[in-house]
Structures are given as structure tokens and as C-alpha cells.
Enzyme design. Structure first.
Site, mmCIF file in Angstrom:
data_model
loop_
_atom_site.group_PDB
_atom_site.id
_atom_site.type_symbol
_atom_site.label_atom_id
_atom_site.label_comp_id
_atom_site.label_asym_id
_atom_site.label_seq_id
_atom_site.Cartn_x
_atom_site.Cartn_y
_atom_site.Cartn_z
ATOM 1 N N CYS A 1 62.984 76.069 34.477
ATOM 2 C CA CYS A 1 61.674 76.289 33.859
ATOM 3 C C CYS A 1 61.642 77.562 33.028
ATOM 4 O O CYS A 1 62.548 78.383 33.073
ATOM 5 C CB CYS A 1 60.598 76.370 34.942
ATOM 6 N N THR A 2 60.560 77.733 32.286
ATOM 7 C CA THR A 2 60.273 78.969 31.568
ATOM 8 C C THR A 2 58.867 79.410 31.932
ATOM 9 O O THR A 2 57.914 78.650 31.770
ATOM 10 C CB THR A 2 60.375 78.766 30.040
#
Length: 391
Positions: A139-140
Site C-alpha cells: 500500500c501507499t
């Protein structure tokens, strides 16, 4: 030219090509409000009533999504069969997961049993789904502070790495099948919101959430040799003093009463798997990336107005190390943040950044935007049209 020299030259050329990500693009400017080919749709909203017995809390959402949940679980089992050809593997795994469910703590054991009952899916399969969710996320997450001290928190939820590449449709099979499972949840007690979350129906832990007026929280996977598989093995053989990552974030969102209390619990609670916790509060400077091993706090990267640190950002790599050259979402995201500038910060601005390839990629299921003051949370399903990075 010697062989060694040729190899070095080839390696240098390959590095240069990879450094110029062929899927990268200029920072997006007008991606919000969501529309066009990168927008796949809104997510449905449900209330989770914490006053109900745990086995009854998920009935409404799971019954609404049980067909989609069955499809995802069958997809995961089919993928497992491609690695383990024995016809006995899946029944054996389901049996082990059934036993594992009996060891889970309250209320998660009871909630998972309720999910299985409401979906008409074997309990072992629901346990397996909850474990898969903790292992395959990339994820970011971004926390940024505006010029007046307002705190913004946003994340891309990327899921399904190595889980079935669909050559014909140029997509990850599991990622596509998970998108219809995405829901927005309002956890209430006494008809009042305790916290909000964006989540997959059937997963009882939390990866994104906001506690109105107090803090926002996201969780990112951290890869390590001393990883979740070791923690799971320890749990199986009887050492159960660690928290499952999603269970800890759920507990913090439900029970913590301040940013500092949440930060302490996320920093110091023993875990089954290493993780990054990205936590934002309601005051200037209250924002951090907490880097965890299973047993200890390794680093806390904090907002610091005096030192010009107006954002913190986490993908899936320790900030003091370079990201994997084939998966560099960090550099383009930071470039777009710096190009946006602090004075232009807003949730739409963060959505633009999270819509820029390769931050947006073939694994991206959804984008969530959060603001702590009024408990604001909005989640959108995403699509990354070709040409697009696989991750």
C-alpha cells in the site's frame, strides 16, 4: 571488451531503464472528483452495531456480499492448488484453519464465526481469508499537514501481489475479484459512531480508519525475514502474547482515547508480523509513520513543522533504505507532494497524487481519504488503465 565489462554495462543499462519507470506519468492535477477510466465506483456503506453480540455484528454486510466473498475464497483456494497439487492439501489446510479459529481472542473469534454462519462458508475458509489479508497487502499511505495545521490522511489499498496474473485482461485476478467486497463501515455504540473504516466484507480486522475528533490510522505491510509466517507458527505452537496486526488496529480504533494513547499501543504492543502504522492526530505535528518489528519499535518518523517536515509517507519499505527498484512508488509520490506544495494541500490534492502512476497500479483496489475533525472518510474503487505498472 571483457565479459565482466559487458555484464557491468548491461547491468548499468538495465538499472537506467528501470529507473526511468516506463509506466510513470506526470503528477495528476484534476483527478478529483473521481471520474473517467481510473474510477471504478463508490463503495456501499453499512453500520456495524457494537452493542450486538459479536456473532451478529456482521450479518447484514456479509449477507449482502456473500456471493462476492465466496468467489474470492474459491479464487484463493484455486491459486493454492496450483502450488500444491495434492488433493489433500486444501482439506488439510481448512482443518488447520478450523482449529486455529478456536485459539483467536474475543471478540474476533466470535465475529469470524458469525461471518461464516451468515455467508454459509466454512469457518476454516473465513479464517484463511482473514490470514491472507494480512500477508498480501502492498500500500501507499500519506499524512500531510496544511499551512494552518489541518491534518490530511490518505491511502491506496493495494492487494493481491502474486495472486494470479490474468494475461488476457492484464490484471491481477484476485485484485479484481476483491473490489466488489470493498465496503465503508460505521462502527456504532449507543447509536453513536465510535470509528469509521474502509474494509473488505468478511475481514474483521482494520487497515484504514478514523476515530472522529481524535485520530486516523492506516496499516501497511512490512516485509521481513522475521515476518508474519514466524509469528503465525509461534501462535500455532502455543505462544500467543502477540497481536494480529488487523486485530491491534481494530482494538486501537475502538478503544484508544487519544493520539498519544494510540501511538503508544501501536509502538509497543508485541505483534505476530512486522508492520508500518501510519497515525495522524488532530493537532499540528501529530502525524507519524511507526516502523515495527514483531517485538520492538524500530523508528518513528514524525511531522515536525519547525524542521519543515510537513508530510510523512510510507509504501512498504523502511524509510532509511531505498525501495525495491521494481517497486518504487515512494519517489514519484514524494515528487508529487513536493510539486503540490504545502500551501495547496487538500484531500483532492492527495487523491491526485494517489491517482498518479505507478502510485496507482494494477494492484490498487481503492483510495481512501480521511480528515479527523469531523470523522470524514470517503473511499473509491480504482482501475489502472494500460499502460500501467503491475505493482
Amino acid at each position: 571488451m571483457g565479459r565482466a565489462t559487458v555484464l557491468i554495462a548491461a547491468a548499468t543499462l538495465l538499472t537506467a531503464v528501470l529507473a526511468r519507470d516506463p509506466f510513470a506519468e506526470d503528477c495528476r492535477k484534476q483527478a478529483y472528483p473521481p471520474s473517467g477510466p481510473t474510477f471504478k465506483g463508490d463503495v456501499p456503506k453499512y453500520v456495524i452495531n457494537l452493542d450486538l453480540p459479536p456473532k451478529e455484528r456482521w450479518v447484514e454486510v456479509v449477507r449482502a456480499k456473500k456471493t462476492e466473498l465466496k468467489i474470492v475464497i474459491e479464487t484463493m483456494k484455486a491459486l493454492a492448488k496450483t502450488f500444491f497439487h495434492s488433493g489433500k492439501f486444501i482439506p488439510s489446510l481448512e482443518s488447520k484453519m478450523l482449529w486455529l479459529s478456536s485459539t483467536l481472542p474475543y471478540p474476533f473469534k466470535e465475529e469470524i464465526e458469525g461471518v461464516a454462519s451468515a455467508s454459509d462458508i466454512q469457518l476454516g475458509d473465513i479464517v484463511l481469508f482473514n490470514i491472507f489479508y494480512e500477508v498480501f497487502t502492498v500500500c501507499t499511505s500519506i499524512i500531510a499537514e496544511g499551512p494552518s495545521g489541518q491534518i490530511y490522511h490518505a491511502r491506496n489499498l493495494d492487494f493481491g501481489l502474486f495472486l494470479g496474473w490474468d494475461v488476457q485482461n492484464s490484471s491481477w485476478d484476485t485484485t479484481q475479484k476483491l473490489k466488489p467486497l470493498m465496503v465503508a463501515l460505521d462502527f456504532q455504540r449507543n447509536n453513536k459512531t465510535v470509528f469509521k473504516s474502509s474494509n473488505f466484507a468478511g475481514y474483521v480486522g482494520m487497515v484504514s480508519g478514523v476515530k472522529p475528533g481524535l485520530f486516523t490510522l492506516t496499516m501497511n505491510e512490512r516485509f521481513s525475514l522475521d515476518g508474519g509466517y514466524i509469528g503465525l507458527l509461534e501462535w500455532i505452537i502455543g505462544r500467543r502474547d502477540g497481536f494480529w496486526m488487523g486485530f491491534l488496529t481494530r482494538s486501537v480504533l475502538e478503544n484508544s482515547t487519544s493520539y498519544e494513547d494510540a501511538k503508544d499501543k501501536l509502538s509497543n504492543t508485541r505483534l505476530l508480523a512486522p508492520a508500518y502504522f501510519i497515525l495522524a492526530g488532530n493537532k499540528s505535528g501529530e502525524g507519524c509513520v511507526i516502523t515495527r518489528s514483531r517485538a520492538a519499535l524500530l523508528d518513528s518518523w514524525n511531522l515536525n513543522k519547525a524542521e519543515g517536515v510537513w508530510y510523512v509517507l510510507e509504501t512498504n519499505y523502511d524509510r532509511w533504505k531505498p525501495p525495491l527498484i521494481l517497486d518504487n512508488r515512494r519517489t514519484p509520490a514524494m515528487h508529487c507532494l513536493n510539486e503540490t506544495k504545502q500551501e495547496n494541500l487538500s484531500l483532492p490534492a492527495l487523491y491526485n497524487i494517489l491517482s498518479t502512476k505507478p502510485v496507482l497500479n494494477k494492484l490498487t483496489v481503492s483510495t481512501t481519504l480521511m480528515e479527523v475533525y469531523d470523522g470524514h472518510l470517503e473511499t473509491y474503487l480504482r482501475e489502472c488503465p494500460d499502460p500501467c505498472s503491475p505493482w
